[in-house]
Design a protein around this motif. Structure first.
Motif, PDB file in Angstrom:
ATOM      1  N   LEU A  25       4.083   7.969  10.261  1.00 45.03           N
ATOM      2  CA  LEU A  25       4.822   8.872  11.144  1.00 45.03           C
ATOM      3  C   LEU A  25       5.828   8.079  11.978  1.00 45.03           C
ATOM      4  O   LEU A  25       5.508   7.014  12.511  1.00 45.03           O
ATOM      5  CB  LEU A  25       3.863   9.618  12.076  1.00 45.03           C
ATOM      6  N   VAL A  26       7.048   8.602  12.071  1.00 46.50           N
ATOM      7  CA  VAL A  26       8.074   7.993  12.912  1.00 46.50           C
ATOM      8  C   VAL A  26       8.543   9.038  13.916  1.00 46.50           C
ATOM      9  O   VAL A  26       9.140  10.054  13.549  1.00 46.50           O
ATOM     10  CB  VAL A  26       9.268   7.492  12.075  1.00 46.50           C
ATOM     11  N   MET A  27       8.231   8.810  15.169  1.00 43.14           N
ATOM     12  CA  MET A  27       8.671   9.692  16.248  1.00 43.14           C
ATOM     13  C   MET A  27      10.060   9.242  16.698  1.00 43.14           C
ATOM     14  O   MET A  27      10.215   8.215  17.374  1.00 43.14           O
ATOM     15  CB  MET A  27       7.683   9.641  17.419  1.00 43.14           C
ATOM     16  N   ASP A  32      -4.282   3.379  13.751  1.00 42.34           N
ATOM     17  CA  ASP A  32      -5.414   4.283  13.570  1.00 42.34           C
ATOM     18  C   ASP A  32      -6.718   3.570  13.900  1.00 42.34           C
ATOM     19  O   ASP A  32      -6.722   2.415  14.360  1.00 42.34           O
ATOM     20  CB  ASP A  32      -5.444   4.858  12.155  1.00 42.34           C
ATOM     21  N   ASP A  33      -7.849   4.211  13.637  1.00 36.08           N
ATOM     22  CA  ASP A  33      -9.160   3.645  13.982  1.00 36.08           C
ATOM     23  C   ASP A  33      -9.477   2.383  13.195  1.00 36.08           C
ATOM     24  O   ASP A  33     -10.340   1.589  13.597  1.00 36.08           O
ATOM     25  CB  ASP A  33     -10.257   4.684  13.735  1.00 36.08           C
ATOM     26  N   GLY A  87      -7.160   0.082  12.537  1.00 34.16           N
ATOM     27  CA  GLY A  87      -6.194  -0.943  12.904  1.00 34.16           C
ATOM     28  C   GLY A  87      -4.925  -0.934  12.082  1.00 34.16           C
ATOM     29  O   GLY A  87      -4.084  -1.820  12.220  1.00 34.16           O
ATOM     30  N   HIS A  88      -4.752   0.084  11.224  1.00 32.87           N
ATOM     31  CA  HIS A  88      -3.555   0.160  10.397  1.00 32.87           C
ATOM     32  C   HIS A  88      -2.432   0.882  11.157  1.00 32.87           C
ATOM     33  O   HIS A  88      -2.704   1.820  11.908  1.00 32.87           O
ATOM     34  CB  HIS A  88      -3.854   0.902   9.089  1.00 32.87           C
ATOM     35  N   PRO A  89      -1.187   0.456  10.953  1.00 32.86           N
ATOM     36  CA  PRO A  89      -0.069   1.157  11.604  1.00 32.86           C
ATOM     37  C   PRO A  89      -0.052   2.631  11.230  1.00 32.86           C
ATOM     38  O   PRO A  89      -0.155   2.987  10.052  1.00 32.86           O
ATOM     39  CB  PRO A  89       1.167   0.440  11.057  1.00 32.86           C
ATOM     40  N   ASP A  90       0.067   3.480  12.238  1.00 32.89           N
ATOM     41  CA  ASP A  90      -0.030   4.921  12.004  1.00 32.89           C
ATOM     42  C   ASP A  90       1.228   5.656  12.456  1.00 32.89           C
ATOM     43  O   ASP A  90       1.745   6.530  11.750  1.00 32.89           O
ATOM     44  CB  ASP A  90      -1.257   5.459  12.744  1.00 32.89           C
ATOM     45  N   THR A  91       1.751   5.302  13.637  1.00 35.93           N
ATOM     46  CA  THR A  91       2.906   5.994  14.214  1.00 35.93           C
ATOM     47  C   THR A  91       3.823   4.991  14.901  1.00 35.93           C
ATOM     48  O   THR A  91       3.355   4.129  15.644  1.00 35.93           O
ATOM     49  CB  THR A  91       2.459   7.059  15.243  1.00 35.93           C
ATOM     50  N   GLN A 140       7.612  -4.051  10.922  1.00 39.62           N
ATOM     51  CA  GLN A 140       6.254  -4.592  10.978  1.00 39.62           C
ATOM     52  C   GLN A 140       5.269  -3.617  10.348  1.00 39.62           C
ATOM     53  O   GLN A 140       4.392  -4.016   9.569  1.00 39.62           O
ATOM     54  CB  GLN A 140       5.862  -4.875  12.432  1.00 39.62           C
ATOM     55  N   ALA A 141       5.421  -2.338  10.663  1.00 40.99           N
ATOM     56  CA  ALA A 141       4.520  -1.327  10.106  1.00 40.99           C
ATOM     57  C   ALA A 141       4.678  -1.225   8.598  1.00 40.99           C
ATOM     58  O   ALA A 141       3.682  -1.139   7.857  1.00 40.99           O
ATOM     59  CB  ALA A 141       4.791   0.023  10.761  1.00 40.99           C
ATOM     60  N   LEU A 142       5.932  -1.237   8.101  1.00 40.66           N
ATOM     61  CA  LEU A 142       6.166  -1.179   6.659  1.00 40.66           C
ATOM     62  C   LEU A 142       5.585  -2.401   5.967  1.00 40.66           C
ATOM     63  O   LEU A 142       5.002  -2.292   4.882  1.00 40.66           O
ATOM     64  CB  LEU A 142       7.664  -1.079   6.376  1.00 40.66           C
ATOM     65  N   SER A 143       5.754  -3.558   6.594  1.00 38.29           N
ATOM     66  CA  SER A 143       5.214  -4.788   6.015  1.00 38.29           C
ATOM     67  C   SER A 143       3.699  -4.710   5.873  1.00 38.29           C
ATOM     68  O   SER A 143       3.135  -5.043   4.827  1.00 38.29           O
ATOM     69  CB  SER A 143       5.608  -5.982   6.885  1.00 38.29           C
TER      70      SER A 143
END
Length: 435
Positions: free
Chosen positions: A315-317, A332-333, A335-339, A355-358
């Motif tokens: 998700l990208v706000m 998320d719970d 530890g993975h990038p979520d938003t 960083q999240a995409l990586s």
């Protein structure tokens, strides 16, 4: 093609009725944006409430009279409904009002017809229009409706309609054939990317959420971006390099909308398959939109319809600059990038997105230290070329000690080209079954 467009914006009277039995009522503010995006000039908005739509005219006799008065008062020649009308309701209203009547589906189709730029996009829009018009052909031949039959009076209207329908069916068949070819070409391109193990990332989201602005800023492209609904219609693919991942293919797709006509979903299936076959979806959301949660639900519904509900998504706000917020990354719970909260216009928060995409795409990254003899200078040079070297030094024997970080796939491909055994470079615990 859909209807003749005058040089200036057509004056239109708008109709929005709150149907009490409707599960998901339409949004009148979004309706106004759609009308403006189509190039029409809204004269007035007639609103009302009904438990159920009137079977003959959708709105009832009183509202029909109110509509007739509004048309005369504003010298308008077009009525646009924020609802889906049946062909008979549309014909009855045109007969009563003596002007053109357009429903929500027809309005969206007209916007799509204006936005299509590529040959494929134009084909898809034409297909959706023809499917929509197939049940409304009789509208063009109302001057023959008085002919009830009899000697010398049989058939001219019916014959013309049958001719039109036959031509329409032939054109629909031809477009389907050409779109099948486009779909085959897209599948071939996706298979080639899959063989090269290049991840595919698709931008999805509600229309006007800022997808094209984000796409342009990330990929240094010039895709048309504007503060209007359906600014982007034709899909665009660009290459983007992500740390620890390497090259990825990013796709900008058509925006979704509340109650997106099913005919459009079908017509644009070849385009939307880019989302269904993606490695990751970036769901772009207007962070400040009061209808944000509803829009997220609408996008999820369309993703389910095209078979993309199981594709991982980030998700990208977007548009946090309008809220006075700072960029941030939420996990998320596990530890993975979520938003990711960012501003595509100001290009703030892009480091967090990368960083999240990586982290989401680099599923198997090697992080290790190698000691290379002078005779292995080829390997050192290749690792530098891949930008995988993080630190480099020399020991007392003159050997090169380097710390590297790169996808396991790239390292194994490098060793394979040189005919080297991975066991000579990787620790035993790093081996997988394929070794």
């Amino acid at each position: 093609m859909f209807f003749e467009r005058p040089d200036s914006g057509e004056v239109a009277v708008l109709v929005h009725i709150d149907v009490q039995d409707a599960k998901e009522p339409e949004d009148s503010s979004e309706f106004l944006e759609l009308v403006r995006s189509a190039g029409a000039a809204p004269a007035t908005l007639i609103q009302g409430s009904r438990r159920t739509p009137h079977s003959r005219t959708f709105i009832g006799e009183g509202k029909v009279e109110e509509l007739r008065d509004a048309l005369q008062a504003h010298h308008a020649e077009l009525v646009i409904f924020n609802h889906t009308l049946t062909p008979s309701q549309e014909r009855n209203l045109e007969r009563e009002l003596q002007c053109r009547v357009l429903d929500r589906t027809g309005l969206i189709l007209d916007i799509f017809a204006q936005r299509a730029r590529t040959h494929e996009g134009k084909l898809q829009v034409e297909l959706a229009q023809l499917e929509y018009m197939s049940t409304r052909l009789v509208r063009g031949w109302t001057h023959l409706e008085r002919q009830k039959g009899g000697v010398g009076l049989r058939g001219p209207g019916e014959t013309q309609l049958e001719t039109d329908r036959r031509l329409l069916r032939a054109r629909v068949k031809a477009i389907h054939k050409r779109l099948d070819k486009v779909r085959s070409q897209r599948n071939q391109s996706r298979r080639a990317r899959s063989r090269a193990e290049i991840p595919a990332v698709s931008l999805v989201g509600y229309t006007n959420a800022g997808k094209s602005t984000l796409f342009n800023a990330l990929t240094s492209s010039d895709v048309y971006a504007a503060n209007q609904l359906f600014a982007t219609l034709d899909p665009t693919l660009r290459r983007l390099d992500i740390p620890d991942v390497g090259p990825i293919v990013m796709a900008d797709t058509v925006g979704f909308i509340r109650h997106l006509p099913h005919k459009l979903v079908e017509a644009f299936r070849a385009t939307l398959e880019e989302a269904a076959e993606a490695s990751l979806l970036i769901h772009v959301i207007d962070a400040g939109d009061p209808e944000r949660d509803s829009h997220i639900a609408q996008v999820n519904a369309v993703l389910t319809e095209i078979g993309a509900s199981e594709v991982p998504r980030l998700l990208v706000m977007n548009k946090i600059d309008l809220l006075g917020m700072s960029p941030r990354l939420e996990r998320d719970d596990h530890g993975h990038p979520d938003t990711v909260w960012l501003s595509a216009r100001d290009e703030s928060g892009f480091d967090l997105l990368e960083q999240a995409l990586s982290e989401r795409l680099a599923v198997d990254v090697l992080d290790l230290s190698l000691t290379l003899a002078p005779s292995q200078g080829w390997l050192r040079a290749q690792l530098h070329e891949l930008d995988a070297v993080r630190e480099e030094s020399y020991d007392e024997q003159g050997k090169t000690v380097i710390s590297i970080r790169l996808p396991r796939r790239d390292f194994l491909q490098l060793l394979a080209r040189a005919g080297e055994n991975p066991r000579d470079y990787l620790p035993p615990e790093d081996f997988k079954e394929e070794f």
